[in-house]
Motif scaffolding. Structure first.
Motif, short mmCIF file in Angstrom:
data_model
loop_
_atom_site.label_atom_id
_atom_site.label_comp_id
_atom_site.label_asym_id
_atom_site.label_seq_id
_atom_site.Cartn_x
_atom_site.Cartn_y
_atom_site.Cartn_z
N VAL A 340 41.52 50.92 50.18
CA VAL A 340 41.98 52.24 49.93
C VAL A 340 43.15 51.84 48.92
O VAL A 340 43.10 52.36 47.80
N LEU A 341 44.12 50.90 49.24
CA LEU A 341 45.17 50.41 48.53
C LEU A 341 44.77 49.91 46.95
O LEU A 341 45.24 50.44 46.14
N LEU A 342 43.89 49.14 46.94
CA LEU A 342 43.35 48.29 45.77
C LEU A 342 42.73 49.54 44.98
O LEU A 342 42.89 49.44 43.75
N SER A 343 42.04 50.41 45.38
CA SER A 343 41.28 51.39 44.47
C SER A 343 42.22 52.47 44.07
O SER A 343 42.00 52.82 42.94
N TYR A 344 43.40 52.81 44.84
CA TYR A 344 44.34 53.60 44.30
C TYR A 344 45.02 52.94 43.21
O TYR A 344 45.30 53.40 42.01
N VAL A 345 45.67 51.62 43.41
CA VAL A 345 46.48 51.09 42.52
C VAL A 345 45.57 50.69 41.16
O VAL A 345 46.20 50.61 40.08
N LEU A 346 44.49 50.25 41.29
CA LEU A 346 43.57 49.86 40.18
C LEU A 346 43.35 51.02 39.30
O LEU A 346 43.46 51.15 38.06
N LYS A 347 43.01 52.46 40.13
CA LYS A 347 42.90 53.71 39.41
C LYS A 347 44.08 54.11 38.22
O LYS A 347 43.93 54.61 37.35
N ILE A 348 45.31 54.08 39.07
CA ILE A 348 46.40 54.58 38.42
C ILE A 348 47.10 53.74 37.34
O ILE A 348 48.05 54.20 36.74
N ASN A 349 46.95 52.14 37.62
CA ASN A 349 47.52 51.46 36.72
C ASN A 349 46.36 50.46 35.70
O ASN A 349 46.59 49.31 35.44
N ASN A 350 45.52 51.28 35.16
CA ASN A 350 44.69 50.93 34.15
C ASN A 350 44.03 49.44 34.61
O ASN A 350 44.07 48.57 33.78
N GLN A 351 43.47 49.53 36.04
CA GLN A 351 42.78 48.24 36.55
C GLN A 351 43.42 47.25 36.71
O GLN A 351 42.94 46.03 36.78
N LYS A 352 44.68 47.17 36.75
CA LYS A 352 45.81 46.41 36.89
C LYS A 352 46.29 46.23 38.32
O LYS A 352 46.71 47.39 38.88
N ILE A 361 54.34 50.18 48.25
CA ILE A 361 53.35 51.16 49.11
C ILE A 361 53.09 50.57 50.50
O ILE A 361 53.21 51.25 51.43
N VAL A 362 53.12 49.07 50.60
CA VAL A 362 52.70 48.50 51.83
C VAL A 362 53.86 48.67 52.65
O VAL A 362 53.80 48.75 53.98
#
Length: 436
Positions: A340-352, A361-362
């Motif tokens: 979930v964390l990876l999905s969210y961060v990739l989505k809002i940070n242009n896949q970075k 967040i952690v």
């Protein structure tokens, strides 16, 4: 027939005991294997043993529905547990197609001895990383042989021929092959190293003809897997581990591979990043909404495979893999939560993957004790909406319009009422295709 076949509750199975299991072996399974393969796999191991007949050699015929009822687990969870047992060398599985159902044969093997386990190039390292230094050292001390000083004692043990004499005996047919014995099964690994290339890279006058025995090849293959070594790196390490007799010093090779890896990784030891969400933290199956499909996807794929799907099937970078290792081992986040964390961060940070943002967040999720996928999805949506509201209030005085932010699909309350479309179902299945 391939390995990825569909199994049904009506499919039958028979258990064969390929070993002699002692009480000490049962403790080995619980203490050494369970931290690696998990409780459900250990439970399946002992359940299969309980299916054996009174002679403890062979079971009657059962269906997999029997396993589902006995273990109170879904069939896909039992298959996952079975694969963990197979990977650890505790089980071998055979299957035969008989009209409408499949018939399975499960061969049960003994665990390695404590000495063999702690000497194993893969299992020992995985155990260390899964338990941590403190718990690992407790186990080592538990199995450590107490030392006793025999310096002032004399060995007076009798020899066999001092006690017994031979006489004329009737000829006895040898039946040893049919007698049950203690058997351990080895871990199966795909070949990591091109041994033809490796051997040809070494001058013939440097190596003995028995240098690359089957045992040595298995060690090299295991070390290449656990320390992520390619052919070129292994060539240099093997060359340096050759002794004056032209044989490979296995102890030196182990040390060399470990030192090489630690130098490359800044002192870290390898671990596995393929773990999936524990069964007890998964959502009940049955809901067909889009939300439930997303939860199921995050729960049933490892962080490694999820990240690999984002790389379009290519291997994730070492930096991203180390980030996942840190989240699993150091931060002790559950695998599904990491997805979930990876999905969210990739989505809002242009896949970075922004490390500092992830750590922020952690920290919050650790304080809130977020352990399930649904908890992670809901807290992410809640916190993002809160932040969005604050940003909107600050930007009211600004006339410049802001680009609409692209968000993960679960940021929508209506998801729980929606059925998945064929296109969305295909996307979920594509992500999960490697799990079959």
């Amino acid at each position: 027939m391939g390995k990825n076949i569909t199994i049904l509750p009506a499919d039958s199975y028979v258990v064969f005991n390929k070993t002699i299991l002692s009480e000490n072996d049962r403790r080995l399974i619980s203490k050494l294997y369970q931290p690696i393969i998990g409780y459900s796999a250990v439970s399946l191991y002992f359940t299969l043993l309980d299916d054996l007949d009174e002679a403890k050699l062979m079971s009657g015929e059962f269906t997999h529905h029997h396993l589902m009822m006995t273990m109170q687990l879904k069939l896909d969870s039992i298959v996952d547990a079975r694969k963990r047992l197979e990977a650890a060398g505790l089980l071998k599985t055979y299957v035969k197609n008989e009209q409408h159902i499949h018939s399975y044969v499960y061969l049960v093997f003994s665990p390695l001895s404590a000495h063999e386990f702690f000497s194993h190039p893969i299992l020992n390292i995985v155990l260390y990383n899964n338990l941590g230094k403190k718990e690992y050292e407790k186990l080592v001390n538990y199995y450590k042989i107490p030392r006793y000083n025999l310096k002032d004692y004399t060995d007076i043990t009798a020899n066999f021929n001092e006690v017994f004499r031979t006489s004329a005996l009737k000829n006895v047919e040898l039946m040893a092959d049919d007698i049950v014995s203690k058997n351990c099964n080895s871990l199966l690994l795909r070949e990591q190293i091109d041994f033809n290339l490796l051997i040809s890279s070494l001058p013939k006058n440097m190596i003995h003809e028995r240098c690359f025995s089957q045992e040595v090849r298995e060690l090299i293959n295991s070390l290449a897997f656990v320390y992520q070594l390619d052919d070129m790196a292994m060539q240099g390490l093997v060359r340096n581990a050759l002794n004056e007799k032209g044989l490979i010093d296995r102890v030196e090779l182990r040390k060399a591979c470990r030192n090489y890896y630690q130098f490359e990784q800044g002192g870290a030891l390898p671990t596995l990043v393929y773990a999936k969400q524990p069964e007890y933290l998964k959502k009940e199956v049955g809901d067909t909404s889009k939300w439930a499909k997303m939860v199921y996807t995050f729960e049933n794929i490892s962080p490694y495979d999820y990240l690999k799907s984002k790389y379009k099937g290519a291997e994730p970078t070492n930096r991203d893999l180390r980030l996942i290792e840190n989240l699993l081992i150091d931060q002790k986040l559950k695998p599904g939560v990491i997805n979930v964390l990876l999905s969210y961060v990739l989505k809002i940070n242009n896949q970075k993957l922004n490390k500092n943002y992830i750590e922020t967040i952690v920290g919050q999720w650790k304080r809130l004790n977020i352990e399930t996928v649904e908890e992670a999805m809901r807290i992410t949506e809640k916190e993002h909406k809160k932040m969005k509201k604050m940003m909107t209030q600050k930007s009211k005085t600004s006339a410049k319009p802001k680009r609409e932010e692209e968000l993960p699909a679960w940021f929508n309350k209506e998801l729980e009422k929606q059925e998945t479309t064929d296109e969305e179902q295909n996307e979920f299945e594509k992500i999960l295709e490697e799990l079959a």
